[in-house]
Write a protein that holds these residues in place. Structure first.
Motif, PDB file in Angstrom:
ATOM      1  N   TRP A  77       0.831  -1.203   0.000  1.00 55.61           N
ATOM      2  CA  TRP A  77       0.000   0.000   0.000  1.00 55.61           C
ATOM      3  C   TRP A  77       0.864   1.250   0.000  1.00 55.61           C
ATOM      4  O   TRP A  77       1.996   1.255   0.477  1.00 55.61           O
ATOM      5  N   ILE A  78       0.285   2.305  -0.545  1.00 51.98           N
ATOM      6  CA  ILE A  78       0.880   3.628  -0.470  1.00 51.98           C
ATOM      7  C   ILE A  78      -0.103   4.529   0.267  1.00 51.98           C
ATOM      8  O   ILE A  78      -1.282   4.605  -0.082  1.00 51.98           O
ATOM      9  N   LYS A  79       0.402   5.186   1.298  1.00 55.18           N
ATOM     10  CA  LYS A  79      -0.454   6.038   2.114  1.00 55.18           C
ATOM     11  C   LYS A  79      -0.302   7.490   1.686  1.00 55.18           C
ATOM     12  O   LYS A  79       0.807   7.989   1.489  1.00 55.18           O
ATOM     13  N   TYR A  80      -1.449   8.153   1.525  1.00 51.85           N
ATOM     14  CA  TYR A  80      -1.434   9.570   1.187  1.00 51.85           C
ATOM     15  C   TYR A  80      -2.616  10.238   1.872  1.00 51.85           C
ATOM     16  O   TYR A  80      -3.781   9.844   1.673  1.00 51.85           O
ATOM     17  N   LYS A  81      -2.308  11.205   2.701  1.00 54.83           N
ATOM     18  CA  LYS A  81      -3.340  11.946   3.450  1.00 54.83           C
ATOM     19  C   LYS A  81      -4.308  11.005   4.162  1.00 54.83           C
ATOM     20  O   LYS A  81      -5.520  11.056   3.960  1.00 54.83           O
ATOM     21  N   LYS A 108      -5.102   8.046   3.781  1.00 50.69           N
ATOM     22  CA  LYS A 108      -5.806   7.031   3.015  1.00 50.69           C
ATOM     23  C   LYS A 108      -4.791   6.094   2.368  1.00 50.69           C
ATOM     24  O   LYS A 108      -3.724   6.527   1.931  1.00 50.69           O
ATOM     25  N   LYS A 109      -5.117   4.808   2.302  1.00 49.52           N
ATOM     26  CA  LYS A 109      -4.230   3.813   1.714  1.00 49.52           C
ATOM     27  C   LYS A 109      -4.714   3.428   0.320  1.00 49.52           C
ATOM     28  O   LYS A 109      -5.899   3.182   0.109  1.00 49.52           O
ATOM     29  N   TYR A 110      -3.752   3.354  -0.601  1.00 48.75           N
ATOM     30  CA  TYR A 110      -4.042   2.928  -1.963  1.00 48.75           C
ATOM     31  C   TYR A 110      -3.170   1.714  -2.283  1.00 48.75           C
ATOM     32  O   TYR A 110      -2.031   1.620  -1.834  1.00 48.75           O
ATOM     33  N   THR A 111      -3.709   0.811  -3.088  1.00 46.17           N
ATOM     34  CA  THR A 111      -2.906  -0.333  -3.513  1.00 46.17           C
ATOM     35  C   THR A 111      -1.913   0.120  -4.587  1.00 46.17           C
ATOM     36  O   THR A 111      -2.084   1.178  -5.214  1.00 46.17           O
ATOM     37  N   ILE A 112      -0.904  -0.695  -4.815  1.00 45.91           N
ATOM     38  CA  ILE A 112       0.072  -0.384  -5.858  1.00 45.91           C
ATOM     39  C   ILE A 112      -0.617  -0.301  -7.216  1.00 45.91           C
ATOM     40  O   ILE A 112      -0.295   0.546  -8.051  1.00 45.91           O
TER      41      ILE A 112
END
Length: 268
Positions: free
Chosen positions: A5-9, A11-15
């Motif tokens: 996952w990549i976290k931004y603000k 919130k987690k997003y998948t690759i």
């Protein structure tokens, strides 16, 4: 295991969401994302760097999914880019640069091997902040501040000496050198710390082969055993966690580690 996952603000997003669905295309250019998430695949042979890190940290990075914040990778990407520039320059001069080595069941990649004073020396490039630079530059005993870097360079020294194909004799007194490039040179932090230099080049302290190999053999065996038996290693040492600072902000698997600690407390 690879970053999941990549976290931004918050919130987690998948690759997949980040790379293919481009959910963060207004925040980061694609090359930066690729560089930030690039990882060295676990080949079942510990590296010098892995042995210098905490065994639990490396075990969790290999065996669990974890998240990263792309902003936290800025210095890592800059360091990788800087190494690439220096490697290109070295190879244009036909120097031995960025060579992968193997010895004592451990892998390592030295930055540079060059002639020096009738012998040869190993040079390691470090892109570091002013605080770390001051510790290294001002540590007249070359003890506490230098331990990780000196251990790394001394293990590279042993690897070079163990390789019959090298056919290069290292300098007997100054075989290992560190070239520090200060990434925040001239900034407020540097001025406040009275770091009025942008680079420094100095020999690293020499440790005995026995001292170096005892440490690396122990860390090698602990990591291999933990992974082969799927046993969570003990908490990382005070030195490995930078007296706890790494656990608070800089360890990528700190959430997984804390989860294991919560479970442990509930079952004891």
């Amino acid at each position: 295991m690879p970053i999941k996952w990549i976290k931004y603000k918050r919130k987690k997003y998948t690759i997949d969401e980040v790379l293919n669905q481009k959910v963060l295309e207004d925040v980061y250019p694609t090359p930066y994302i690729h560089a930030a998430i690039e990882e060295r695949k676990w080949e079942k042979i510990p590296s010098v760097t892995q042995c210098l890190n905490g065994t639990r940290e490396e075990y969790l990075k290999i065996t669990t999914d974890y998240e990263i914040n792309l902003d936290d990778k800025v210095f890592s990407v800059m360091g990788t880019a800087g190494h690439s520039v220096l490697e290109k320059s070295a190879k244009e001069m036909d120097l031995s640069a960025e060579i992968r080595m193997y010895s004592h069941g451990i892998t390592g990649q030295r930055d540079l091997l060059e002639e020096y004073d009738g012998y040869h020396r190993i040079v390691d490039f470090k892109f570091i902040g002013a605080f770390r630079a001051k510790l290294l530059h001002d540590d007249t005993t070359k003890n506490e501040a230098w331990w990780d870097y000196a251990m790394q360079l001394n293990m590279y020294r042993i690897m070079v000496q163990d390789n019959p194909e090298e056919k290069r004799e290292l300098h007997p007194e100054k075989p290992c050198w560190l070239f520090g490039l200060i990434r925040d040179a001239g900034a407020y932090a540097s001025r406040a710390l009275k770091v009025n230099y942008k680079t420094f080049f100095t020999p690293a302290p020499l440790y005995t082969n026995e001292e170096v190999l005892e440490y690396f053999h122990d860390k090698r065996d602990k990591l291999i055993t933990a992974i082969s038996r799927d046993i969570l290693p003990p908490l990382c040492s005070t030195r490995e966690t930078w007296e706890g600072r790494k656990c608070k902000s800089f360890c990528n698997v700190r959430k997984e580690c804390k989860k294991h600690e919560r479970i442990s407390r509930q079952t004891t």
